[in-house]
Design an enzyme around this catalytic site. Structure first.
Site, PDB file in Angstrom:
ATOM      1  N   LYS A  70       5.265   2.813  11.727  1.00  0.00           N
ATOM      2  CA  LYS A  70       4.025   2.419  12.069  1.00  0.00           C
ATOM      3  C   LYS A  70       4.247   1.214  13.056  1.00  0.00           C
ATOM      4  CE  LYS A  70      -0.023   0.390  11.296  1.00  0.00           C
ATOM      5  NZ  LYS A  70       0.249  -1.240  11.536  1.00  0.00           N
ATOM      6  N   ASP A  71       5.300   0.370  12.616  1.00  0.00           N
ATOM      7  CA  ASP A  71       5.846  -0.723  13.699  1.00  0.00           C
ATOM      8  C   ASP A  71       6.698  -0.255  14.490  1.00  0.00           C
ATOM      9  OD1 ASP A  71       3.916  -2.961  12.610  1.00  0.00           O
ATOM     10  OD2 ASP A  71       4.753  -1.901  10.659  1.00  0.00           O
ATOM     11  N   GLN A 114       8.869  -2.836  16.397  1.00  0.00           N
ATOM     12  CA  GLN A 114       9.918  -3.647  15.518  1.00  0.00           C
ATOM     13  C   GLN A 114      11.025  -2.709  14.843  1.00  0.00           C
ATOM     14  OE1 GLN A 114       8.148  -5.757  12.003  1.00  0.00           O
ATOM     15  NE2 GLN A 114       8.630  -4.178  10.858  1.00  0.00           N
ATOM     16  N   VAL A 120       2.293   6.652   7.145  1.00  0.00           N
ATOM     17  CA  VAL A 120       1.481   6.893   6.154  1.00  0.00           C
ATOM     18  C   VAL A 120       0.172   6.792   6.416  1.00  0.00           C
ATOM     19  CG1 VAL A 120       0.766   6.716   3.778  1.00  0.00           C
ATOM     20  CG2 VAL A 120       3.174   6.736   4.304  1.00  0.00           C
ATOM     21  N   SER A 153      -1.634  -3.463   5.745  1.00  0.00           N
ATOM     22  CA  SER A 153      -2.118  -4.573   4.888  1.00  0.00           C
ATOM     23  C   SER A 153      -3.487  -5.187   5.344  1.00  0.00           C
ATOM     24  CB  SER A 153      -1.270  -5.598   4.411  1.00  0.00           C
ATOM     25  OG  SER A 153       0.022  -4.950   4.225  1.00  0.00           O
ATOM     26  N   ARG A 154      -3.641  -5.151   6.817  1.00  0.00           N
ATOM     27  CA  ARG A 154      -4.708  -5.757   7.464  1.00  0.00           C
ATOM     28  C   ARG A 154      -5.910  -4.997   7.388  1.00  0.00           C
ATOM     29  NH1 ARG A 154      -0.393  -8.080  10.793  1.00  0.00           N
ATOM     30  NH2 ARG A 154      -0.428 -10.223  10.931  1.00  0.00           N
ATOM     31  N   HIS A 208       0.771  -1.216   0.141  1.00  0.00           N
ATOM     32  CA  HIS A 208       0.072  -0.030   0.130  1.00  0.00           C
ATOM     33  C   HIS A 208       1.018   1.118  -0.049  1.00  0.00           C
ATOM     34  CE1 HIS A 208       1.097   0.207   4.107  1.00  0.00           C
ATOM     35  NE2 HIS A 208       0.592  -1.039   4.458  1.00  0.00           N
ATOM     36  N   GLY A 248       1.835   3.008   2.314  1.00  0.00           N
ATOM     37  CA  GLY A 248       2.951   3.119   3.327  1.00  0.00           C
ATOM     38  C   GLY A 248       4.158   2.508   2.773  1.00  0.00           C
ATOM     39  N   HIS A 249       4.093   1.465   2.433  1.00  0.00           N
ATOM     40  CA  HIS A 249       5.193   0.450   1.701  1.00  0.00           C
ATOM     41  C   HIS A 249       5.782   1.196   0.472  1.00  0.00           C
ATOM     42  CE1 HIS A 249       2.654  -3.020   3.012  1.00  0.00           C
ATOM     43  NE2 HIS A 249       3.803  -3.051   3.524  1.00  0.00           N
TER      44      HIS A 249
END
Ligand code: AMP
Length: 282
Positions: A149-150, A153, A176, A186-187, A34, A36-37
């Site tokens: 976002k993560d 991580q 984003v 993605s979820r 999406h 963000g990627h």
């Protein structure tokens, strides 16, 4: 754009370029790409001579009751996005190639993986740390891109690179969001139309935390109460955690004195949403 599936072919491609002094960038993803990627890919494209995007739904970071088999997969759409953004290689290994029968090494970061996502998803971060270590070993990038976002991580990946001297520069791109503020994920496709409208409540609760900090509140408990109040108004949302933490250690802060991160995770129907905001108290 090349599509490479075998780890050894991926390494051969990188090694050839590295010998010529080419700067290789890697954007690791699980696909279902999406905006963000896309933002990470664009940032990487600007700074790297050669760019690989890995698309691998990593089974070791999913718990037994999580959505591994249902995780969205749109490989031809993902390839088209990568091609359009000028990616040189899509690395799409199979699970069998990444984890052959003889595979046994697991990478763990006990402290940084202990809290928050680590508590709710006990094996998640060792799966992430292991696959990131493998991807760095296979693709051998000098730079790799991750999303804020993560947040936990990205903190873990920085720590991993430092601890294991992996020699990869980590760049973390900002989150984003949709127009209403919901972080792209993605979820999000799993959200029902009603839940999609409700989903922004998580971001609003983080904003409420940031607002009270801006107004001079410094006590962690008061900030957390302000965040919880927003989510409580949405009865279909259940909180996993809503906390104010030190952005380096991810330990909860009783007083905010400088930089802090507001971390949140909630459940909405079958979907878990996570998000965060970085704030500075002056
Ligand atoms: P995933 O495919 O979900 O594993 O994500 C791949 C990378 O994209 C990770 O570094 C994520 O943090 C990043 N990412 C996911 N969603 C967003 C977003 N909304 N904004 C920026 N980066 C993101």
């Amino acid at each position: 754009m090349k599509i490479i599936r075998s780890p050894s072919a991926m390494t051969a491609w990188s090694e050839g370029l590295r010998r010529e002094g080419v700067r290789i960038g890697l954007v690791p993803t699980m696909g279902a790409l999406h905006d963000g990627h896309r933002a990470l890919i664009r940032a990487a494209r600007l700074r790297c001579d050669a760019l690989a995007v890995s698309i691998f739904v990593n089974p070791t970071q999913f718990g037994p009751r999580e959505d591994l088999t249902k995780y969205p997969r749109h490989i031809s759409r993902d390839r088209a996005l990568c091609r359009k953004e000028g990616v040189d290689v899509c690395f799409e290994p199979t699970a069998e190639a990444m984890y052959p029968e003889r595979f046994q090494t697991i990478v763990t970061l006990p402290t940084i993986a202990r809290r928050w996502e680590g508590e709710v998803r006990p094996h998640h971060f060792s799966g992430v740390a292991t696959v990131v270590t493998k991807l760095f070993g296979i693709v051998r990038p000098q730079i790799s891109y991750f999303g804020q976002k993560d947040f936990q991580q990205s903190a873990l990946v920085r720590q991993l690179v430092e601890d294991l001297n992996l020699g990869v520069t980590i760049v973390v791109g900002s989150t984003v969001r949709e127009k209403d503020g919901l972080a792209l994920s993605s979820r999000n496709v799993y959200l029902s139309p009603d839940d999609r409208v409700r989903a922004v409540t998580l971001y609003r609760s983080l904003q409420a935390g940031a607002d009270v900090i801006r107004r001079g509140v410094r006590a962690g408990k008061v900030i957390q109460t302000a965040m919880h109040r927003v989510v409580k108004a949405e009865p279909s949302m259940a909180v996993d955690y809503l906390v104010v933490c030190n952005p380096h250690t991810l330990e909860p802060l009783s007083m905010v004195t400088g930089k802090a991160v507001l971390l949140g995770a909630v459940r909405l129907g079958p979907v878990r949403l996570i998000d965060n905001l970085l704030v500075t108290a002056f």
